[in-house]
Enzyme design. Structure first.
Site, PDB file in Angstrom:
ATOM      1  CG  HIS A 128    -124.000  40.732  -0.703  1.00  0.00           C
ATOM      2  ND1 HIS A 128    -124.042  39.402  -0.335  1.00  0.00           N
ATOM      3  CD2 HIS A 128    -122.704  41.005  -1.005  1.00  0.00           C
ATOM      4  CE1 HIS A 128    -122.818  38.897  -0.419  1.00  0.00           C
ATOM      5  NE2 HIS A 128    -121.990  39.834  -0.825  1.00  0.00           N
ATOM      6  CG  ASP A 205    -126.336  44.095   4.326  1.00  0.00           C
ATOM      7  OD1 ASP A 205    -125.310  44.395   4.964  1.00  0.00           O
ATOM      8  OD2 ASP A 205    -126.307  43.403   3.292  1.00  0.00           O
ATOM      9  CD  GLN A 208    -119.450  47.133   1.255  1.00  0.00           C
ATOM     10  OE1 GLN A 208    -118.628  48.031   1.221  1.00  0.00           O
ATOM     11  NE2 GLN A 208    -119.105  45.857   1.195  1.00  0.00           N
ATOM     12  CE  LYS A 231    -117.866  43.350   3.731  1.00  0.00           C
ATOM     13  NZ  LYS A 231    -117.585  43.068   2.315  1.00  0.00           N
ATOM     14  CB  CYS A 369    -122.293  38.702  -3.823  1.00  0.00           C
ATOM     15  SG  CYS A 369    -120.988  37.480  -3.594  1.00  0.00           S
TER      16      CYS A 369
END
Length: 411
Positions: A128, A205, A208, A231, A369
């Protein structure tokens, strides 16, 4: 009936989410944009209004009843997130405004202090923008070098190429746990182990991953882990940075102001202890408090049950969409979460999104993104359907019917 539906009462779960009763363009809402943000159960909405309606006060400083109650609820959320991540200490849980803020915190504190000219940072092709731009900014400032792990046509990193990129100059490896655009699950434990062989620090990261995969930061042995609560059925504007205690202690503060200080004089300021050193100013109190209720809600359903059900939705949708002539799924990794990106021959992804919206179906269109990733596949963007625990096969059937209608109109 999907097998996991026998374990999870999907009808009851859907009743927990008021927004699913909304009507869009005369149709009942079908919400397939969960990778962008999940919807919120009533318990989370009640927690937000409950704070503002019954004990709204600033935290940590006041000694009156409302302040103490708000402080207690705020810190209880920190302990809940510690348990969710299996962090060794609540001091390792830093509240931020989201994954983007968390990554920037590491780049602008650890990166600025410990990286210099010629040092190398490794990311992947599927990152991202939030896990690209902060490192580019650091490279421009410090003279570091950014290296990128390539991916194969299925949307999986080429691990052998990653190994070739590692060297004694590698200082940070920052990779996405799960691709927001493809759904690919990266082998982060192996990535971390390899990076540590070269003495590099690793940031994951987890924006998700947090709603789909059990996360154990101690078992992963990552140095940093970032996520956003919106999320995972929680509120927006609330994120987390996990960091190993010794690293966080070695890092300078990110922002200056109230809360992050011990003592201030015009001559010198001394900084607060962890985690407050990185939490300057009045925080997003209501949303931090509500985040615990989102995690409790997920725990009540069972993370494994949710993952199993979502995987069955993914398999059902992949098979159904693959029957549509001219439709191509982008990203077919062996290990995926419930995200499907696709293109349709001769039809622009934005047109697909607009026409589906007219049928009450919400999908995401564009580059998500991840512009470098789109360039890797030679496309400008995709349509993306992403599924959550409240979605159903009946809704997927509506998506297929909607796409067939789009094809008939525009082909």
């Amino acid at each position: 009936m999907i097998a996991s539906q026998k374990i999870l009462d999907i009808t009851s779960i859907r009743n927990d989410f008021p927004i699913l009763n909304e009507v869009v363009n005369g149709k009942q809402l079908v919400y397939f944009d969960n990778a962008a943000t999940t919807q919120k159960p009533q318990v989370v909405l009640d927690a937000i209004s409950g704070y503002y309606g019954h004990y709204n006060a600033n935290i940590h400083r006041g000694i009156h009843h409302l302040a103490e109650k708000a402080t207690g609820a705020f810190e209880q959320s920190r302990r809940s997130i510690q348990a969710f991540l299996n962090a060794a200490s609540s001091e390792e849980v830093i509240f931020t405004y989201g994954t983007t803020d968390s990554i920037n915190l590491v780049a602008q504190t650890y990166g600025r202090k410990f990286l210099g000219e010629g040092d190398e940072i490794i990311i992947t092709t599927m990152e991202h923008h939030s896990n690209i731009v902060p490192w580019q900014m650091l490279c421009e400032e410090k003279g570091c070098i950014l290296k990128v792990i390539p991916i194969n046509d299925a949307g999986e990193i080429i691990f052998e190429e990653y190994e070739k990129l590692l060297s004694e100059r590698t200082k940070i490896v920052s990779v996405v746990h799960v691709s927001n655009a493809l759904g690919t699950i990266n082998p982060v434990k192996k990535i971390i182990e390899k990076a540590h062989e070269f003495g590099a620090r690793v940031l994951i990261d987890g924006a998700q991953a947090c709603s789909h995969i059990d996360i154990d930061v101690q078992a992963l042995d990552c140095d940093f882990y970032s996520l956003s609560l919106h999320k995972i059925y929680g509120p927006t504007g609330m994120g987390v940075l996990y960091g190993k205690k010794d690293l966080l202690n070695a890092m300078p503060p990110y922002r200056g102001g109230g809360e992050m200080i011990k003592e201030v004089t015009f001559a010198k300021t001394t900084y607060n202890e962890l985690p407050y050193k990185f939490e300057a100013g009045t925080p997003n109190i209501a949303d931090v408090i509500a985040a615990r209720f989102a995690l409790d809600y997920v725990a009540s359903l069972g993370k494994e049950n949710i993952a199993s059900y979502e995987n069955e939705l993914l398999e059902y949708a992949t098979a159904a969409l693959s029957e549509i002539p001219g439709l191509k799924v982008i990203g077919q990794a062996k290990e995926k979460v419930s995200v499907i990106s696709f293109v349709m021959e001769g039809i622009h992804h934005q047109d697909i999104g607009v026409l589906l919206d007219q049928q009450g179906i919400a999908v995401r269109t564009g580059h998500h993104c991840t512009q470098p990733l789109m360039q890797r596949f030679g496309i400008t963007g995709t349509s993306r359907a992403s599924f959550a625990v409240y979605n159903t096969t009946e809704e997927i059937d509506k998506l297929v019917a909607g796409l067939l209608k789009v094809k008939k109109m525009l082909s």
